[in-house]
Write a protein that holds these residues in place. Structure first.
Motif, short mmCIF file in Angstrom:
data_model
loop_
_atom_site.label_atom_id
_atom_site.label_comp_id
_atom_site.label_asym_id
_atom_site.label_seq_id
_atom_site.Cartn_x
_atom_site.Cartn_y
_atom_site.Cartn_z
N ARG A 45 0.37 -1.54 -0.08
CA ARG A 45 0.32 -0.07 0.16
C ARG A 45 0.40 0.94 0.41
NH1 ARG A 45 -5.88 0.67 1.83
NH2 ARG A 45 -6.19 2.83 2.38
N TRP A 46 0.96 2.14 -0.94
CA TRP A 46 1.65 2.89 -1.09
C TRP A 46 1.48 4.26 0.19
CZ3 TRP A 46 1.54 8.52 0.73
CH2 TRP A 46 3.05 9.28 -0.04
N SER A 47 0.60 4.23 0.74
CA SER A 47 0.42 5.28 1.74
C SER A 47 1.69 4.38 3.44
CB SER A 47 -0.87 5.27 2.67
OG SER A 47 -1.60 4.33 2.43
N GLU A 48 1.93 3.07 3.14
CA GLU A 48 2.46 2.66 4.10
C GLU A 48 3.77 1.94 3.58
OE1 GLU A 48 0.52 -0.86 5.26
OE2 GLU A 48 -1.38 -0.43 5.58
N HIS A 49 4.37 1.77 2.12
CA HIS A 49 5.54 1.62 1.94
C HIS A 49 6.63 2.27 1.51
CE1 HIS A 49 2.83 -2.36 2.57
NE2 HIS A 49 4.44 -2.68 3.29
N VAL A 50 5.47 3.52 1.02
CA VAL A 50 6.28 4.28 -0.08
C VAL A 50 5.96 5.77 0.54
CG1 VAL A 50 6.69 5.80 -2.13
CG2 VAL A 50 5.64 3.08 -1.65
N ALA A 54 8.70 8.90 0.47
CA ALA A 54 7.98 9.86 0.23
C ALA A 54 8.15 11.52 0.87
CB ALA A 54 6.77 10.26 -1.16
N GLY A 55 7.09 11.10 2.32
CA GLY A 55 7.51 11.86 3.11
C GLY A 55 6.24 13.17 2.27
N THR A 56 5.29 12.85 1.49
CA THR A 56 4.43 13.90 1.59
C THR A 56 2.98 12.53 2.02
OG1 THR A 56 3.71 12.27 -1.02
CG2 THR A 56 5.16 14.46 -0.62
N ASP A 57 1.63 13.24 1.92
CA ASP A 57 0.12 12.63 2.55
C ASP A 57 0.05 11.73 1.61
OD1 ASP A 57 0.16 14.20 5.00
OD2 ASP A 57 -0.76 15.99 4.68
N SER A 58 0.08 11.97 0.22
CA SER A 58 -0.43 11.13 -0.82
C SER A 58 0.69 10.93 -1.71
CB SER A 58 -1.64 11.34 -1.25
OG SER A 58 -1.44 12.93 -1.86
N PRO A 93 -3.21 11.35 -12.00
CA PRO A 93 -2.71 12.34 -11.49
C PRO A 93 -2.30 12.62 -10.34
CG PRO A 93 -5.09 12.94 -11.83
CD PRO A 93 -4.95 11.26 -12.70
N PRO A 94 -1.37 13.25 -9.23
CA PRO A 94 -0.85 13.44 -8.25
C PRO A 94 -2.01 13.50 -7.68
CG PRO A 94 0.43 15.28 -9.73
CD PRO A 94 -1.39 14.88 -10.15
N GLY A 95 -1.92 13.00 -6.69
CA GLY A 95 -2.90 13.04 -4.69
C GLY A 95 -3.63 11.37 -4.55
N HIS A 96 -3.15 10.81 -4.54
CA HIS A 96 -3.52 9.77 -4.29
C HIS A 96 -2.96 8.64 -3.69
CE1 HIS A 96 -1.07 8.91 -8.11
NE2 HIS A 96 -0.30 7.80 -7.52
N ASP A 97 -4.19 8.02 -2.95
CA ASP A 97 -3.18 6.34 -2.45
C ASP A 97 -3.55 5.39 -3.26
OD1 ASP A 97 -2.03 4.50 -0.41
OD2 ASP A 97 -3.86 5.23 1.08
N ALA A 98 -2.92 4.21 -2.97
CA ALA A 98 -2.96 2.83 -3.87
C ALA A 98 -2.82 1.82 -2.79
CB ALA A 98 -2.49 3.15 -4.91
N GLY A 115 10.28 8.50 -12.42
CA GLY A 115 11.55 9.27 -12.14
C GLY A 115 11.82 9.50 -11.22
N ASP A 116 11.22 10.18 -10.17
CA ASP A 116 11.81 10.58 -8.57
C ASP A 116 10.70 9.47 -7.47
OD1 ASP A 116 13.53 12.13 -9.67
OD2 ASP A 116 11.53 14.05 -9.37
N TYR A 117 10.30 8.65 -8.50
CA TYR A 117 8.99 7.68 -6.95
C TYR A 117 10.34 6.70 -6.42
CZ TYR A 117 5.43 5.22 -6.65
OH TYR A 117 4.35 4.34 -5.33
N ALA A 118 9.81 6.96 -4.88
CA ALA A 118 9.98 6.03 -4.09
C ALA A 118 11.89 6.42 -4.85
CB ALA A 118 10.05 4.63 -3.77
#
Length: 120
Positions: A45-50, A54-58, A93-98, A115-118
């Motif tokens: 899950r993005w909100s747990e593992h990335v 990333a240091g962002t809320d989503s 687009p930006p602003g999501h969880d997955a 490109g800058d992911y994780a």
């Protein structure tokens, strides 16, 4: 203009692991355009593992990709949601969880958002 270019994910130029061994992104560059293959393990899950990386809320990356296998559910910050499976092309687009749906890893090719992911 440069000539032909060939890259292969069997020899990525960079690999970025997710938290808790829940997957990774392999990257290659095609004439300065990063292309990534994300492998998201069941339970990812993005909100747990990335998010810790990333240091962002989503997730603030914009994705254009193709789901090769598995299933992923995406929920936008505004509540819109959709599930993607093998063969589905996506624009996200930006602003999501997955998160991964089911017991099969989800593998996604992305030519816009990795490109800058994780990136640590």
């Amino acid at each position: 203009m440069t000539g032909l270019v060939r890259k292969n994910f069997a020899s990525p130029e960079e690999t970025r692991p997710f938290e808790a061994d829940k997957g990774k992104v392999d990257l290659v560059s095609l004439n300065a355009i990063p292309v990534g293959r994300g492998t998201f393990e069941p339970g990812w899950r993005w909100s747990e593992h990335v998010k810790p990386i990333a240091g962002t809320d989503s997730c603030q990356a914009s994705h254009v990709g193709l789901t090769l296998s598995g299933r992923m559910h995406i929920v936008m910050d505004d509540g819109e949601e959709m599930e993607f499976g093998a063969g589905d092309l996506m624009v996200c687009p930006p602003g999501h969880d997955a998160w991964v749906v089911g017991d099969e890893p989800c593998v996604v090719l992305d030519w816009a958002g990795y490109g800058d992911y994780a990136k640590r």
